[in-house]
Design a protein around this motif. Structure first.
Motif, short mmCIF file in Angstrom:
data_model
loop_
_atom_site.label_atom_id
_atom_site.label_comp_id
_atom_site.label_asym_id
_atom_site.label_seq_id
_atom_site.Cartn_x
_atom_site.Cartn_y
_atom_site.Cartn_z
N ALA A 120 0.83 -1.21 0.00
CA ALA A 120 0.00 0.00 0.00
C ALA A 120 0.87 1.26 0.00
N THR A 121 1.88 1.30 0.86
CA THR A 121 2.74 2.49 0.91
C THR A 121 3.63 2.58 -0.33
N GLY A 122 4.01 1.42 -0.88
CA GLY A 122 4.80 1.43 -2.11
C GLY A 122 4.01 1.98 -3.28
N VAL A 123 2.76 1.57 -3.42
CA VAL A 123 1.92 2.10 -4.51
C VAL A 123 1.70 3.60 -4.31
N ALA A 124 1.44 4.01 -3.07
CA ALA A 124 1.23 5.44 -2.81
C ALA A 124 2.48 6.24 -3.14
N THR A 125 3.64 5.70 -2.82
CA THR A 125 4.90 6.38 -3.13
C THR A 125 5.10 6.47 -4.64
N LEU A 126 4.75 5.41 -5.34
CA LEU A 126 4.87 5.40 -6.80
C LEU A 126 3.94 6.46 -7.41
N ILE A 127 2.74 6.57 -6.89
CA ILE A 127 1.79 7.58 -7.37
C ILE A 127 2.33 8.98 -7.09
N ALA A 128 2.86 9.18 -5.88
CA ALA A 128 3.35 10.50 -5.49
C ALA A 128 4.53 10.94 -6.36
N ARG A 129 5.31 10.00 -6.84
CA ARG A 129 6.45 10.35 -7.71
C ARG A 129 6.00 11.01 -9.01
N SER A 130 4.76 10.74 -9.41
CA SER A 130 4.23 11.36 -10.63
C SER A 130 3.56 12.69 -10.35
N GLY A 131 3.60 13.13 -9.10
CA GLY A 131 3.03 14.42 -8.73
C GLY A 131 1.57 14.38 -8.36
N VAL A 132 1.01 13.19 -8.21
CA VAL A 132 -0.40 13.03 -7.84
C VAL A 132 -0.49 12.73 -6.35
N ARG A 133 -1.47 13.32 -5.70
CA ARG A 133 -1.62 13.15 -4.25
C ARG A 133 -2.26 11.80 -3.92
N ALA A 134 -1.67 11.09 -2.97
CA ALA A 134 -2.22 9.79 -2.56
C ALA A 134 -2.15 9.67 -1.04
N SER A 135 -3.21 9.12 -0.47
CA SER A 135 -3.26 8.85 0.97
C SER A 135 -3.30 7.35 1.20
N VAL A 136 -2.82 6.96 2.38
CA VAL A 136 -2.94 5.56 2.81
C VAL A 136 -3.59 5.57 4.18
#
Length: 328
Positions: A19-35
């Motif tokens: 879950a945190t890995g996917v969120a980190t991957l999303i955040a790298r593209s500049g999109v906000r993600a919460s877990v």
């Protein structure tokens, strides 16, 4: 806002890390993600939920019950993240009994949140395509994908065959993640606490991690050849062996664990201080200390930013976040 539930067939499969890995991957593209972890028997004291709240725009668990009222409350907590995130990943706790990947908690939250489900299966020798298919069958089109985690290197071919069988059966297969040393790392504070040692030289940062232990004994290789093979290592050796200690200090050693209860020589103390290498003293012998390190698996937790970054690296190229989060 889209919601992705992260569920597993049993505890310890790696939901938090993924879950945190996917969120980190999303955040790298500049999109906000919460877990977040909206349901937990521990309620607001759940360690995963606290970690999410501190580092991933998330919130602590708000529901400890798995009935309709508890799931309604949990769903509201997830919706409350709409204002701060574009996507939410919600880790779903495993039920006390019964299957986890498609439990009533998973299905109940998925329906309330119009969410998709990412199913994580930790590798086991008896894991089969029939078992995986059965575990996720009730999810139907809500199943976003299947990941087999913690795959031993020597079982990679077998797992690849298993994934091919699942794909042929029509399941959305994402792939397999390997066993990985950084994901199994301990930090210095955890090492000291679990070995019951005392610091001769304290670390500047107790969160520095160790993902490999080397035994310093009568080694046949040169010091550089033996101690220079890996990063992020701790070396376990007797306090009376300054030769081994010095050889390890010449390489990327993050901690010296000195056994037998004695203190190191002043020369070693000075050199370790120069290189900023902490030294931990333990009373037991080298063999007993090595055995104790082998028993530390239960102390390993995923609550570290470097593990989220490492998991994102492992997922990169394997996971398509847009496809996972799409409702289509």
């Amino acid at each position: 806002m889209s919601v992705l539930l992260v569920a597993s067939h049993q505890p310890g499969a790696g939901k938090t890390s993924v879950a945190t890995g996917v969120a980190t991957l999303i955040a790298r593209s500049g999109v906000r993600a919460s877990v977040c972890k909206p349901v937990s028997p521990a309620g607001r004291t759940d360690a995963d939920a606290i970690y999410f709240a501190q580092h991933f725009r998330g919130g602590s668990a708000v529901a400890s019950s798995e009935d309709d009222a508890g799931l309604d409350s949990a769903a509201s907590a997830v919706r409350s993240l709409t204002g701060i995130s574009d996507h939410v990943l919600a880790e779903v706790a495993n039920p006390a009994t019964g299957p986890g990947a498609a439990s009533p908690i998973v299905s109940g939250l998925a329906e309330r949140l119009d969410a998709r489900v990412l199913a994580i299966f930790g590798y086991e020798p008896d894991l089969s395509s029939v078992g995986v298919s059965s575990a996720v069958a009730t999810l139907g089109p809500r199943l976003a994908g299947v990941i087999i985690n913690q795959t031993p290197r020597y079982r990679a071919q077998r797992v690849a065959s298993l994934l091919s069988e699942l794909s042929a059966a029509g399941l959305p297969v994402i792939g397999a993640l390997p066993e990985d040393r950084p994901m199994l790392s301990l930090n210095l504070d955890q090492l000291q606490s679990n070995l019951g040692g005392r610091w001769e030289l304290e670390p500047d940062n107790g969160d520095e991690w160790i993902d490999r232990f080397l035994i310093g004994g009568n080694i046949m290789d040169s010091g550089a050849g033996y101690f220079g093979r890996h990063d992020h290592q701790a070396v376990i050796t007797r306090a009376e062996r300054p030769d081994i200690q010095m050889a390890s200090l010449m390489q990327d050693t993050r901690c010296l664990v000195l056994t037998g209860g004695s203190r190191p020589t002043e020369y070693i103390r000075v050199e370790a201080a120069k290189k900023n290498v902490p030294m931990l003293l333990v009373d037991q012998g080298t063999v007993a200390t090595a055995d104790a390190v082998g028993d530390l698996m239960g102390a390993i937790v995923p609550h570290a930013r470097h593990k989220a970054e490492r998991m994102a690296d492992l997922l990169d190229g394997l996971v398509n976040p847009d496809a996972l989060l799409s409702r289509g």
